[in-house]
Design a protein around this motif. Structure first.
Motif, mmCIF file in Angstrom:
data_model
loop_
_atom_site.group_PDB
_atom_site.id
_atom_site.type_symbol
_atom_site.label_atom_id
_atom_site.label_comp_id
_atom_site.label_asym_id
_atom_site.label_seq_id
_atom_site.Cartn_x
_atom_site.Cartn_y
_atom_site.Cartn_z
ATOM 1 N N VAL A 101 0.795 -1.231 0.043
ATOM 2 C CA VAL A 101 0.011 -0.018 0.027
ATOM 3 C C VAL A 101 0.868 1.323 0.044
ATOM 4 N N LEU A 102 0.774 2.034 -1.035
ATOM 5 C CA LEU A 102 1.565 3.268 -1.209
ATOM 6 C C LEU A 102 0.528 4.524 -0.916
ATOM 7 N N LEU A 103 1.013 5.506 0.386
ATOM 8 C CA LEU A 103 0.315 6.511 0.346
ATOM 9 C C LEU A 103 0.789 7.843 -0.157
ATOM 10 N N HIS A 104 0.170 8.590 -0.935
ATOM 11 C CA HIS A 104 0.604 9.732 -1.665
ATOM 12 C C HIS A 104 1.209 10.860 -0.822
ATOM 13 N N ALA A 105 1.904 11.644 -1.235
ATOM 14 C CA ALA A 105 2.488 13.150 -0.600
ATOM 15 C C ALA A 105 1.568 14.103 -0.714
ATOM 16 N N PHE A 106 1.727 15.135 0.060
ATOM 17 C CA PHE A 106 1.161 16.378 0.135
ATOM 18 C C PHE A 106 1.671 17.421 -0.968
ATOM 19 N N PRO A 107 0.911 17.827 -1.488
ATOM 20 C CA PRO A 107 -0.614 18.009 -1.652
ATOM 21 C C PRO A 107 -1.046 17.371 -2.894
ATOM 22 N N LEU A 108 -0.869 16.040 -3.204
ATOM 23 C CA LEU A 108 -0.896 15.364 -4.366
ATOM 24 C C LEU A 108 -2.237 14.230 -4.349
ATOM 25 N N ASP A 109 -2.074 13.197 -5.079
ATOM 26 C CA ASP A 109 -3.177 12.128 -4.961
ATOM 27 C C ASP A 109 -2.615 10.638 -5.558
ATOM 28 N N HIS A 110 -3.385 9.835 -5.689
ATOM 29 C CA HIS A 110 -2.738 8.469 -6.115
ATOM 30 C C HIS A 110 -2.024 8.354 -7.351
ATOM 31 N N ARG A 111 -2.128 9.475 -8.019
ATOM 32 C CA ARG A 111 -1.682 9.679 -9.538
ATOM 33 C C ARG A 111 -0.319 9.809 -9.463
ATOM 34 N N MET A 112 0.494 10.200 -8.260
ATOM 35 C CA MET A 112 1.644 10.491 -8.100
ATOM 36 C C MET A 112 2.520 9.244 -8.424
ATOM 37 N N TRP A 113 1.732 7.783 -8.289
ATOM 38 C CA TRP A 113 2.412 6.645 -8.306
ATOM 39 C C TRP A 113 2.464 6.138 -9.742
ATOM 40 N N ASP A 114 1.753 6.864 -10.613
ATOM 41 C CA ASP A 114 1.302 6.062 -11.889
ATOM 42 C C ASP A 114 2.728 5.453 -12.835
ATOM 43 N N GLU A 115 3.860 6.576 -12.643
ATOM 44 C CA GLU A 115 4.789 6.125 -13.361
ATOM 45 C C GLU A 115 5.523 4.950 -12.830
ATOM 46 N N VAL A 116 5.580 4.551 -11.553
ATOM 47 C CA VAL A 116 6.218 3.452 -11.011
ATOM 48 C C VAL A 116 5.251 2.205 -10.749
ATOM 49 N N ARG A 117 4.036 2.669 -11.141
ATOM 50 C CA ARG A 117 3.032 1.350 -10.971
ATOM 51 C C ARG A 117 3.223 0.208 -11.653
ATOM 52 N N PRO A 118 3.444 0.172 -13.000
ATOM 53 C CA PRO A 118 3.652 -0.958 -13.736
ATOM 54 C C PRO A 118 4.784 -2.014 -13.355
ATOM 55 N N GLY A 119 5.961 -1.096 -12.945
ATOM 56 C CA GLY A 119 7.249 -1.776 -12.793
ATOM 57 C C GLY A 119 6.922 -2.601 -11.441
ATOM 58 N N ILE A 120 6.522 -1.970 -10.425
ATOM 59 C CA ILE A 120 6.273 -2.408 -8.811
ATOM 60 C C ILE A 120 5.216 -3.559 -8.944
ATOM 61 N N ALA A 121 4.260 -3.429 -9.727
ATOM 62 C CA ALA A 121 3.122 -4.435 -9.829
ATOM 63 C C ALA A 121 3.561 -5.591 -10.469
ATOM 64 N N GLU A 122 4.793 -5.692 -10.983
ATOM 65 C CA GLU A 122 5.374 -7.018 -11.331
ATOM 66 C C GLU A 122 5.914 -7.798 -10.277
ATOM 67 N N HIS A 123 5.955 -7.233 -9.180
ATOM 68 C CA HIS A 123 6.599 -7.985 -8.211
ATOM 69 C C HIS A 123 5.666 -8.108 -6.799
ATOM 70 N N ILE A 124 4.665 -7.370 -6.846
ATOM 71 C CA ILE A 124 3.758 -7.418 -5.522
ATOM 72 C C ILE A 124 2.444 -6.728 -6.023
ATOM 73 N N GLU A 125 1.438 -7.075 -5.355
ATOM 74 C CA GLU A 125 0.169 -6.305 -5.487
ATOM 75 C C GLU A 125 0.126 -5.035 -4.879
ATOM 76 N N LEU A 126 -0.183 -4.090 -5.766
ATOM 77 C CA LEU A 126 -0.221 -2.723 -5.339
ATOM 78 C C LEU A 126 -1.459 -1.921 -5.059
ATOM 79 N N ILE A 127 -1.608 -1.394 -4.088
ATOM 80 C CA ILE A 127 -2.790 -0.445 -3.642
ATOM 81 C C ILE A 127 -2.312 0.994 -3.411
ATOM 82 N N THR A 128 -3.198 1.763 -4.132
ATOM 83 C CA THR A 128 -2.688 3.342 -3.848
ATOM 84 C C THR A 128 -3.806 4.210 -3.759
ATOM 85 N N PRO A 129 -4.348 4.296 -2.441
ATOM 86 C CA PRO A 129 -5.539 4.946 -2.033
ATOM 87 C C PRO A 129 -5.407 6.376 -2.067
ATOM 88 N N ASP A 130 -6.190 7.380 -2.315
ATOM 89 C CA ASP A 130 -6.441 8.599 -2.123
ATOM 90 C C ASP A 130 -6.533 8.807 -0.629
#
Length: 244
Positions: A9-38
């Motif tokens: 589970v990855l929690l975003h920085a201030f003052p952003l939202d879950h989209r801050m993880w979009d660029e790393v999502r595909p690569g990390i999801a190859e290794h582990i189930e990924l959840i990125t809530p707002d």
């Protein structure tokens, strides 16, 4: 070290939202189930009428987990929330990924700055916020060489609700010191910081790591406070090596 059947589970920085993880999502999801809530009030999450308190945001995360044990990560404010979850429900945390964050509470000057921004938003609206936060969020190398990253972060900040930004500032200003919580934790921990991060300098990342017996620090060149947006390939590689 592996986390079989354990989501990240990855929690975003201030003052952003879950989209801050979009660029790393595909690569990390190859290794582990990924959840990125707002988090409260950001992105698609509602703000509610609770008093500003990161423990409230931690409760949101705990409720979402539904008793499921996870590797819990967060960038900046997201790291503060991860520590609050560890305080409230340590049995749910199998590992920690702390990015651009610190264990200590704000000093008086930091709290005053947060309250000043919250008050200004309520008086003027949030239009000034992107210009106020961009210089400290992004490293100089990103600002100079990757204008598309600057534009993406500006867009993310400008799309957030002003009331949520003010609420989060007051909640972060009120957060307690988490040093003792981390000191008493024995979960595997990866601490990531950007080499050009002026908000979390090297000595703070080292002090954070020193609290925990199973922590390692990774420093990412060319990054400021938001490595997943600034150097996504480096960030993904660091997380993948730690997970595997």
């Amino acid at each position: 070290m592996r986390f079989p059947e354990t989501p990240l589970v990855l929690l975003h920085a201030f003052p952003l939202d879950h989209r801050m993880w979009d660029e790393v999502r595909p690569g990390i999801a190859e290794h582990i189930e990924l959840i990125t809530p707002d988090q409260r009030g950001f992105g698609d999450a509602s703000l509610g009428d609770d008093e500003p308190d990161l423990a409230t945001v931690a409760t949101d995360v705990i409720d979402r987990l539904g008793g499921r044990r996870v590797v819990l990560g967060g960038c900046s404010m997201g790291g503060y929330v991860a520590m609050a979850v560890l305080r409230e429900a340590p049995e749910l945390v199998a590992g920690l990924l702390l990015v651009s964050t610190r264990a200590t509470a704000d000093a008086d000057a930091g709290r005053a700055n947060r309250h000043a921004m919250a008050s200004r938003i309520e008086e003027e609206g949030p239009g000034f916020v992107p210009d106020a936060v961009l210089p400290t969020l992004l490293g100089s190398e990103t600002t100079d060489r990757r204008p598309e990253v600057v534009a993406a972060v500006r867009t993310l900040v400008s799309e957030q609700d002003g009331a949520a930004i003010a609420w989060a500032q007051r909640a972060m200003a009120a957060r307690p010191d988490s040093s003792e919580i981390l000191r008493n934790s024995d979960v595997p921990t990866l601490i990531v910081r950007g080499e050009q991060d002026t908000l979390i300098p090297a000595e703070e990342a080292d002090a954070l790591a020193a609290l925990m017996p199973k922590a390692e620090v990774v420093v990412l060149a060319g990054a400021g406070h938001l490595p997943p947006l600034e150097v996504p390939e480096q960030f993904t590689g660091a997380v993948a090596r730690w997970l595997e």
